[in-house]
Design an enzyme around this catalytic site. Structure first.
Site, PDB file in Angstrom:
ATOM      1  N   ASP A  39       0.845  -1.193   0.000  1.00  0.00           N
ATOM      2  CA  ASP A  39       0.000   0.000   0.000  1.00  0.00           C
ATOM      3  C   ASP A  39       0.875   1.235   0.000  1.00  0.00           C
ATOM      4  OD1 ASP A  39      -2.031   2.053   0.806  1.00  0.00           O
ATOM      5  OD2 ASP A  39      -3.261   0.284   1.160  1.00  0.00           O
ATOM      6  N   ASP A  61       3.437   2.037  -4.767  1.00  0.00           N
ATOM      7  CA  ASP A  61       2.673   2.964  -5.603  1.00  0.00           C
ATOM      8  C   ASP A  61       2.299   2.176  -6.851  1.00  0.00           C
ATOM      9  OD1 ASP A  61       1.701   4.822  -7.396  1.00  0.00           O
ATOM     10  OD2 ASP A  61       3.422   6.184  -7.242  1.00  0.00           O
ATOM     11  N   VAL A  62       1.035   1.792  -6.959  1.00  0.00           N
ATOM     12  CA  VAL A  62       0.631   0.892  -8.044  1.00  0.00           C
ATOM     13  C   VAL A  62       0.764   1.512  -9.420  1.00  0.00           C
ATOM     14  CG1 VAL A  62      -0.931  -0.470  -6.596  1.00  0.00           C
ATOM     15  CG2 VAL A  62      -1.834   1.508  -7.871  1.00  0.00           C
ATOM     16  N   ASN A  88      -6.232  -5.000  -5.622  1.00  0.00           N
ATOM     17  CA  ASN A  88      -7.393  -4.360  -5.015  1.00  0.00           C
ATOM     18  C   ASN A  88      -7.322  -2.837  -5.027  1.00  0.00           C
ATOM     19  OD1 ASN A  88      -9.674  -3.990  -2.921  1.00  0.00           O
ATOM     20  ND2 ASN A  88      -7.874  -3.153  -1.885  1.00  0.00           N
ATOM     21  N   TYR A 157     -15.194   6.238 -13.188  1.00  0.00           N
ATOM     22  CA  TYR A 157     -14.919   5.094 -12.320  1.00  0.00           C
ATOM     23  C   TYR A 157     -15.478   3.820 -12.946  1.00  0.00           C
ATOM     24  CZ  TYR A 157     -15.077   2.041  -8.210  1.00  0.00           C
ATOM     25  OH  TYR A 157     -14.932   0.991  -7.336  1.00  0.00           O
ATOM     26  N   LYS A 161     -13.404   0.434 -14.204  1.00  0.00           N
ATOM     27  CA  LYS A 161     -13.667  -0.910 -13.689  1.00  0.00           C
ATOM     28  C   LYS A 161     -14.098  -1.851 -14.817  1.00  0.00           C
ATOM     29  CE  LYS A 161     -12.465  -0.338  -9.448  1.00  0.00           C
ATOM     30  NZ  LYS A 161     -11.322  -1.076  -8.876  1.00  0.00           N
ATOM     31  N   VAL A 192     -20.314  -1.250  -0.589  1.00  0.00           N
ATOM     32  CA  VAL A 192     -19.962  -1.667   0.768  1.00  0.00           C
ATOM     33  C   VAL A 192     -19.757  -0.400   1.599  1.00  0.00           C
ATOM     34  CG1 VAL A 192     -18.291  -2.948   2.173  1.00  0.00           C
ATOM     35  CG2 VAL A 192     -18.844  -3.734  -0.149  1.00  0.00           C
ATOM     36  N   THR A 194     -17.712   1.018   3.383  1.00  0.00           N
ATOM     37  CA  THR A 194     -16.359   1.417   3.766  1.00  0.00           C
ATOM     38  C   THR A 194     -16.262   2.932   3.627  1.00  0.00           C
ATOM     39  OG1 THR A 194     -15.634   1.133   1.485  1.00  0.00           O
ATOM     40  CG2 THR A 194     -15.382  -0.765   2.960  1.00  0.00           C
TER      41      THR A 194
END
Length: 263
Positions: A39, A61-62, A88, A157, A161, A192, A194
């Site tokens: 992460d 850092d993805v 993820n 977004y 996806k 969800v 979150t």
């Protein structure tokens, strides 16, 4: 999902410091896997510590190719291999199409699409024959129910996806044709509660699409045959299943974990 045994497996979860990623890391560890949390947030170290001995954290850092190379190498070194990668990490920035900020669009494209693509690149290089781990494995990408429905204010977004879904299927075909021994699937989480999910509810209310965040949540529940929001463990259980031998002939698919919302 304690009925599935992943003892001896080595897993890396991106975006694992909090939210869905944290729940996925916890579920994999509970099933017996050793887990490396990757992460950009340093709090991932505390998340990994809470998992117990044998687990670890690496900064990632993805969106950066070199960061992936270093993080994967650190995971293989710490865990003694790698056979599960969960891509993820992702971000959502709410906006009506008429109000799009190009900087926000680029950020979502870089984290959600480029980040997943680089994860596939380095995961496959590591797991394929001759790689640093070299024993095959499985990669699980996290898409979204947003890829399958038309919900307002999340156009970009949703597009990113949808791209995760396509990346998943093409990567699975390449891995199969080239004999890598790596299964690649994705999940479509529903909404969800979150921090990201709550933020979306607040955002769509603030721009006038719903009377309140509660009304936005109610609209999602109304669209969901199961009659509730998703929970972190719903998504985590799906990841554990796809990582296990119970899914050994499941490859190149998107698994909806959305209570039927995207049917």
């Amino acid at each position: 999902m304690t009925s599935i045994d992943l003892t001896g497996r080595k897993a890396m979860v991106t975006g694992g410091a909090q939210g869905l990623g944290e729940g996925m890391a916890q579920a994999l560890a509970a099933a017996g896997a050793r887990v490396m949390i990757a992460d950009v947030q340093k709090s991932g170290a505390q998340t990994a510590e809470a998992l117990g001995a044998g687990h670890g954290f690496v900064r990632l850092d993805v969106t950066d190719d070199a960061s992936w190379e270093q993080a994967i190498a650190a995971a293989v070194d710490h865990l003694g291999g790698l056979d599960i990668l969960v891509n993820n990490a992702g971000i959502e920035i709410t906006s009506l199409i008429t109000e799009l900020d190009p900087a926000d669009v680029r950020k979502m494209l870089e984290v959600n699409v480029l980040g997943t693509a680089l994860g596939l690149k380095h995961g496959l290089r590591t797991m394929r024959p001759g790689g640093a781990a070299g024993n095959g494995g499985t990669i699980i990408n996290v898409a979204s129910v947003a890829a399958t429905i038309a919900f307002p204010a999340i156009a970009v977004y949703s597009a990113t996806k949808s791209a995760v879904d396509r990346l998943t299927r093409v990567a699975a075909m390449e891995a199969g044709k080239l004999g890598y021994g790596v299964r690649i699937n994705c999940i479509y989480p529903g909404l969800v509660p979150t921090a990201m999910g709550a933020g979306l509810a607040n955002d769509v209310a603030s721009i006038g699409l719903f009377e309140s965040p509660e009304a936005a949540v109610g609209a999602v529940v109304e669209l969901t045959p199961s009659g509730r929001l998703g929970q972190v463990d719903d998504m985590a259980d799906a990841v554990v299943f796809l990582a296990s031998d119970a899914a050994k002939f499941v490859n190149g698919v998107g698994l909806p974990v959305d209570g039927g919302m995207g049917m």
